[in-house]
Design a protein around this motif. Sequence first.
Motif, mmCIF file in Angstrom:
data_model
loop_
_atom_site.group_PDB
_atom_site.id
_atom_site.type_symbol
_atom_site.label_atom_id
_atom_site.label_comp_id
_atom_site.label_asym_id
_atom_site.label_seq_id
_atom_site.Cartn_x
_atom_site.Cartn_y
_atom_site.Cartn_z
ATOM 1 N N TYR A 19 0.991 -1.320 -0.118
ATOM 2 C CA TYR A 19 -0.453 0.214 -0.603
ATOM 3 C C TYR A 19 1.231 0.907 -0.006
ATOM 4 N N VAL A 20 0.386 2.601 -0.705
ATOM 5 C CA VAL A 20 1.085 3.654 -0.451
ATOM 6 C C VAL A 20 -0.408 4.278 -0.992
ATOM 7 N N ASP A 21 0.452 5.171 -0.260
ATOM 8 C CA ASP A 21 -0.374 6.601 0.104
ATOM 9 C C ASP A 21 1.035 8.215 0.447
ATOM 10 N N ALA A 22 -0.095 9.303 -0.389
ATOM 11 C CA ALA A 22 0.986 10.351 -0.785
ATOM 12 C C ALA A 22 0.422 11.268 -0.593
ATOM 13 N N LEU A 23 0.702 12.583 -0.644
ATOM 14 C CA LEU A 23 -0.097 14.352 -0.590
ATOM 15 C C LEU A 23 0.709 14.951 -1.441
ATOM 16 N N SER A 24 0.977 15.708 -2.330
ATOM 17 C CA SER A 24 1.345 16.688 -2.625
ATOM 18 C C SER A 24 2.265 17.760 -1.599
ATOM 19 N N HIS A 25 3.697 18.917 -2.002
ATOM 20 C CA HIS A 25 3.926 19.680 -0.882
ATOM 21 C C HIS A 25 2.954 20.541 -0.473
ATOM 22 N N CYS A 26 1.833 20.983 -1.671
ATOM 23 C CA CYS A 26 1.481 22.030 -1.698
ATOM 24 C C CYS A 26 -0.607 21.793 -1.474
ATOM 25 N N GLY A 27 -0.327 20.111 -0.948
ATOM 26 C CA GLY A 27 -0.881 19.992 -0.424
ATOM 27 C C GLY A 27 -2.925 19.977 -1.004
ATOM 28 N N GLN A 28 -2.617 20.401 -2.432
ATOM 29 C CA GLN A 28 -4.030 19.852 -3.533
ATOM 30 C C GLN A 28 -4.094 18.914 -4.312
ATOM 31 N N TYR A 29 -2.920 17.569 -4.398
ATOM 32 C CA TYR A 29 -2.528 16.167 -4.956
ATOM 33 C C TYR A 29 -2.576 14.977 -4.337
ATOM 34 N N GLY A 30 -3.526 13.997 -4.199
ATOM 35 C CA GLY A 30 -2.877 13.417 -4.103
ATOM 36 C C GLY A 30 -3.669 11.525 -4.556
ATOM 37 N N LEU A 31 -2.665 10.318 -3.687
ATOM 38 C CA LEU A 31 -2.768 9.067 -4.197
ATOM 39 C C LEU A 31 -3.056 8.181 -3.596
ATOM 40 N N THR A 32 -3.503 6.900 -4.201
ATOM 41 C CA THR A 32 -3.646 5.780 -3.090
ATOM 42 C C THR A 32 -2.791 4.886 -3.975
ATOM 43 N N LEU A 33 -1.985 4.093 -4.239
ATOM 44 C CA LEU A 33 -1.858 2.444 -4.981
ATOM 45 C C LEU A 33 -1.983 1.535 -3.913
ATOM 46 N N ILE A 34 -2.708 0.100 -4.477
ATOM 47 C CA ILE A 34 -2.115 -0.757 -3.267
ATOM 48 C C ILE A 34 -2.543 -2.049 -4.724
ATOM 49 N N ALA A 35 -0.791 -3.135 -4.296
ATOM 50 C CA ALA A 35 -0.867 -3.863 -5.414
ATOM 51 C C ALA A 35 -1.241 -4.913 -4.511
#
Length: 311
Positions: A19-35
């Motif tokens: 599992y991966v989750d992330a937020l951009s430094h500006c806080g406007q973009y994000g994602l999750t990846l699950i394999a």
Amino acid sequence: MGEPRFDQPVATGGYLWWYVDALSHCGQYGLTLIAFVGSVFSPYYMRARRSGQGDPLDHCALNVALYNPTHQRWAMTERGKALCHRSASQFQIGPSHIEWDGQSLRFQINERGVPLPHVLQGEVRIWPQALHPQVHALDAAQRHGWGPIATQAHIEVNFHRPDLNWRGQAYVDANQGCEPIEAGFTQWDWSRALLPDGSTLVNYDMHGSDQPDRLLRFRYASNGDIDTLDEVPAWSLSPSRWRVPRQVRSEAPARSLQILEDTPFYQRGLVSQTHGGHEVVAFHESLSVPRLTHPLVQHLLPWRMPRKTRS
């Protein structure tokens, strides 16, 4: 678990995911990846288990979710074992590929969303600050485990479909089980937050039908040190559209900031919680297992999660 290892054995009827989750430094973009190996959300895998089969290698998937201020993209196509290949450092899931090169984790993504068709193509690279080898049991019988691979990491996101490029802070972990998830739990709530001192707070709340409730609370420093934390109150969050029960551990009342995923059985979002007197933003998820296994939900899931067994 330490560094990602993609050839770990998975028991018949069991599961393994990264599992991966992330937020951009500006806080406007994000994602999750699950394999997934043995996708716990797969109606096809559940049907196979109930018929006495349930080979997890025949039910692999890469879930991709991209979030931005105006819309989101989501894809999750299950692949049969003929389309998936694993080694210690690589995991091929249909047209998408994951690789650990000893320093960074790279996702080469080529997926298609449904029911409205859209393409997700791009590359995500993640550089961990520290790797954690620990695996924590999530249940008293120790049949389900969680490993915090990298609680702080740098991420670079570069997609050409859609046109999307950003940098930010990421988190990576893995879960594994030697039995179906519905055999161990009825409900769980999980959250992770980056604290002002650069450490990461993780809360895991597990509930099972025939075992005691279990709570895990840890603080992971950027140098790899781990502190076990005392229990704090569980605060109920405002209900989602599908009324999934959800709660978060916090020293003071918590609140929902943004709902990222809202389904009849699963909810992911950003919440505000308090730790050490500081209000922080956390990724949070709630899973209702009885809802996941409900016949109506199982009937509807193929509309969002198609399956392919040949190229």
